[in-house]
Design an enzyme around this catalytic site. Structure first.
Site, short mmCIF file in Angstrom:
data_model
loop_
_atom_site.label_atom_id
_atom_site.label_comp_id
_atom_site.label_asym_id
_atom_site.label_seq_id
_atom_site.Cartn_x
_atom_site.Cartn_y
_atom_site.Cartn_z
N LYS A 1 44.23 -24.90 50.31
CA LYS A 1 45.53 -25.20 49.70
C LYS A 1 45.41 -24.94 48.21
O LYS A 1 44.32 -24.99 47.64
CB LYS A 1 45.85 -26.69 49.90
N ARG B 1 47.28 -8.88 59.68
CA ARG B 1 47.95 -9.80 58.76
C ARG B 1 48.97 -10.60 59.56
O ARG B 1 49.97 -10.06 60.04
CB ARG B 1 48.64 -8.96 57.66
N SER C 1 52.90 -1.56 59.71
CA SER C 1 53.59 -2.68 59.07
C SER C 1 54.88 -2.92 59.84
O SER C 1 55.70 -2.02 60.01
CB SER C 1 53.91 -2.33 57.62
N GLN D 1 50.66 -13.27 58.45
CA GLN D 1 51.81 -13.61 57.61
C GLN D 1 51.40 -13.59 56.16
O GLN D 1 50.22 -13.78 55.88
CB GLN D 1 52.36 -14.99 57.96
N HIS E 1 44.44 -24.36 64.27
CA HIS E 1 45.06 -23.04 64.11
C HIS E 1 44.03 -21.90 64.08
O HIS E 1 44.12 -20.93 64.83
CB HIS E 1 45.89 -22.99 62.82
N ASP F 1 61.10 -35.23 59.63
CA ASP F 1 61.00 -33.92 58.99
C ASP F 1 60.74 -32.77 59.97
O ASP F 1 61.37 -31.73 59.89
CB ASP F 1 59.82 -33.97 58.01
N TRP G 1 45.13 -2.78 49.83
CA TRP G 1 46.21 -2.41 50.73
C TRP G 1 47.53 -2.95 50.17
O TRP G 1 47.63 -4.12 49.82
CB TRP G 1 45.97 -3.00 52.13
N LYS H 1 38.05 -19.60 56.92
CA LYS H 1 38.30 -19.99 55.54
C LYS H 1 39.73 -20.50 55.41
O LYS H 1 40.67 -19.81 55.84
CB LYS H 1 38.10 -18.75 54.68
N LYS I 1 48.62 -16.38 52.48
CA LYS I 1 48.51 -15.42 53.59
C LYS I 1 47.61 -15.96 54.70
O LYS I 1 46.81 -16.87 54.47
CB LYS I 1 48.00 -14.06 53.10
C1 BG6 Z 1 50.61 -27.05 59.62
C2 BG6 Z 1 49.75 -27.76 58.62
O1 BG6 Z 1 50.10 -27.26 60.92
O2 BG6 Z 1 50.61 -25.67 59.34
C3 BG6 Z 1 50.24 -27.52 57.21
O3 BG6 Z 1 49.78 -29.17 58.88
C4 BG6 Z 1 50.38 -26.02 56.95
O4 BG6 Z 1 49.35 -28.08 56.26
C5 BG6 Z 1 51.16 -25.34 58.07
O5 BG6 Z 1 51.06 -25.85 55.72
C6 BG6 Z 1 51.11 -23.85 57.91
O6 BG6 Z 1 51.94 -23.25 58.85
P1 BG6 Z 1 52.52 -21.78 58.59
O7 BG6 Z 1 53.20 -21.43 59.85
O8 BG6 Z 1 53.41 -21.88 57.39
O9 BG6 Z 1 51.32 -20.92 58.28
#
Ligand code: BG6
Length: 524
Positions: free
Chosen positions: A369, A403, A433, A405, A283, A50, A519, A366, A375
């Site tokens: 899912k 922001r 923006s 995304q 992340h 995938d 906003w 924070k 965002k």
């Molecule tokens: C991945 C996670 O690393 O990042 C996923 O395993 C998550 O759970 C994804 O959905 C989110 O990535 P992005 O780029 O869509 O914010």
């Protein structure tokens, strides 16, 4: 092998080599900014999976479209266990390359790109497949009038980490370029890098025996996002921020990731890891480093990563009172999730950095899912105005929001005079923006950018081994408490904000929500 150590067959790269690749930073720099030329072999291992189909091949395609991968020197190899033909792999990929404009030139591009791909089938732990792979790469090198073994060889492991050690061993034994002929061998790996400190260290040690650190590229795709890449520029190239970016002015910082869908289709993987390992420990923590770090000596990858490590090492142990865990209702209905799963799908965790700049400022991480929106953002909330004469407090605090995304933007929430005859105040914003400001500019996908970095040999946006260790040190005690069932997630409704206790923790940490202001991203 340590940094810069040498090995007989590997191409050894000195740390910091090719550091100034990023075009805008490279002006006036030395000859290091010249791209390497010559035969390039990109090998995607796990080619039928995938990740490869959805991310790696599309990213390679975009690079090809933009002229970064020249047919005269590049060949792409897919490697996996599935027994399919070259065309079989091409057919699997084709559908994921369709983000074009539907024109005939786009489909020509797709066809030309697919012709650059060859498939090799083999297992991940026996030598036959890798010997065959090496033979195919060598043939490509010879066909490009290069000397066999002289090419740049990039191995992208789109594979589960459990097979990293065996695959890396096979690459090391059978598929290395020959450093005495120039070129290099680089390995790209994806998270999860272990499940806690000791498993991550084991993995690092195993890879470290096979490759030097400058050859290993640990991808965290958040580091490839446009606004994450902007953080250093923003912080260190603007006089505005320099004097404000500290505990004297900033009250609290939130780093937030929300998704409005659950773990559908990935329940099995997710249940083993949970939201902290999936999002926060990597992340969001990487984003925190860039928000909190001191100014690096230069833009050299090692200087930047040195500063990131210092931030991680200054994070205090997490206190259970500053953690709220959640699990959305219905999560356990997934047949791949265990019926008594204790895995959090939501977490708010307050991190505290013990240093001169940040003492007392909560960094609220924070992630969740199945929430009410999708965002990712950084929200820097400033302290109240001292000696306030305008009732600013009533309006809400100044905030600087980045922001990430969707709808990339940064905006500053501030109090202004309400236009009109009355002298009253109102919350408004200075808004940058991206869609509006940079019309016609396509923002590259994170993977695209990061793969290009690996080709260019720029490790700035990749996670160094000591960074990874420090990141696991922060979260491992908490993760163990959760794994042992000592901390339980609270139930929340899918499509909600998460457990209310998380908002209470936010307020306790000092965040003041602004009421009556929202906003709205400007429309074109
Ligand atoms: C991945 C996670 O690393 O990042 C996923 O395993 C998550 O759970 C994804 O959905 C989110 O990535 P992005 O780029 O869509 O914010």
């Amino acid at each position: 092998m340590g940094l810069g150590g040498s090995s007989s067959t590997s191409s050894v790269e000195s740390p910091g080599k090719n550091s100034f690749r990023s075009d805008s930073f490279s002006e006036g720099k030395d000859s290091e900014s010249v791209l390497e030329k010559g035969c390039l072999s990109i090998v995607v291992l796990g080619a039928s999976g995938d990740l490869a189909k959805k991310k790696t091949f599309p990213a390679l395609f975009h690079l090809y479209q933009q002229g970064f991968l020249q047919p005269s020197e590049v060949y792409i190899f897919g490697y996996a266990r599935t027994k399919i033909s070259d065309d079989g792999l091409r057919d699997r990929i084709r559908g994921h390359l369709s983000q074009g404009n539907g024109t005939s030139s786009h489909s020509e591009n797709v066809s030309e790109f697919l012709q650059l791909i060859k498939y090799v089938s083999g297992s991940y732990d026996t030598e036959e497949g890798f010997r065959l792979l090496d033979k195919e790469i060598s043939e490509h090198e010879i066909s490009k009038n290069s000397q066999e073994g002289s090419s740049r060889r990039l191995f992208y492991l789109a594979l589960p980490p459990s097979v990293y050690p065996s695959v890396c061993k096979m690459i090391r034994n059978y598929c290395m370029n020959r450093s005495d002929l120039g070129g290099w061998t680089r390995i790209v790996v994806e998270k999860p890098f272990g499940k806690d400190l000791s498993t991550a260290e084991d993995l690092s040690a195993q890879l470290g025996e096979l490759f030097d650190e400058p050859q290993i590229y640990r991808i965290d795709h958040y580091l490839g996002k446009e606004l994450v890449q902007n953080l250093l520029v923003l912080r260190f190239a603007n006089r505005f921020f320099l004097p404000l970016w500290n505990r004297d002015n900033i009250d609290n910082i939130q780093i937030v990731f929300r998704e409005d869908f659950g773990t559908e289709g990935r329940g099995g993987y997710f249940d083993e890891y949970g939201i902290i390992r999936d999002i926060i420990q990597n992340h969001l923590l990487q984003v925190l480093c860039l928000v909190a770090m001191e100014k690096p000596v230069s833009l050299k990858p090692e200087h930047i990563r040195d500063e990131k490590v210092k931030v991680l090492q200054s994070v205090l142990p997490i206190s259970d009172e500053e953690v709220v865990l959640g699990q959305y209702e219905g999560y356990k209905n997934d047949p791949t999730v265990s019926n008594n799963s204790n895995t959090p799908t939501f977490a708010t965790v307050v991190l505290r950095i013990h240093n001169e700049r940040w003492e007392g400022v909560p960094f609220i991480m924070k992630a969740g899912k199945a929430l009410n929106s999708r965002k990712a953002e950084i929200r820097v909330q400033f302290k109240d105005v001292p000696g306030d004469i305008f009732k600013c407090k009533k309006q809400g605090r100044n905030e600087f929001v980045i922001r990430l995304q969707p709808s990339e933007a940064m905006y500053m929430k501030l109090t202004v005079k309400k236009p009109g005859l009355e002298m009253s105040t109102i919350q408004s914003e200075l808004d940058l923006s991206y869609k509006q400001r940079y019309q016609g500019v396509t923002i590259p996908e994170a993977y695209e950018r990061l793969i290009l970095d690996t080709i260019r040999g720029d490790q700035q946006h990749f996670v160094r081994r000591d960074e990874l260790k420090a990141a696991w040190e922060i979260f491992t005690p908490l993760l163990h408490r959760i794994d042992e069932g000592k901390m339980k997630p609270l139930a929340y409704k899918p499509g909600s904000r998460g457990p209310v206790e998380a908002d209470e923790l936010l307020a306790k940490a000092g965040y003041v929500q602004t009421h009556g202001y929202i906003w709205v991203p400007p429309s074109l």
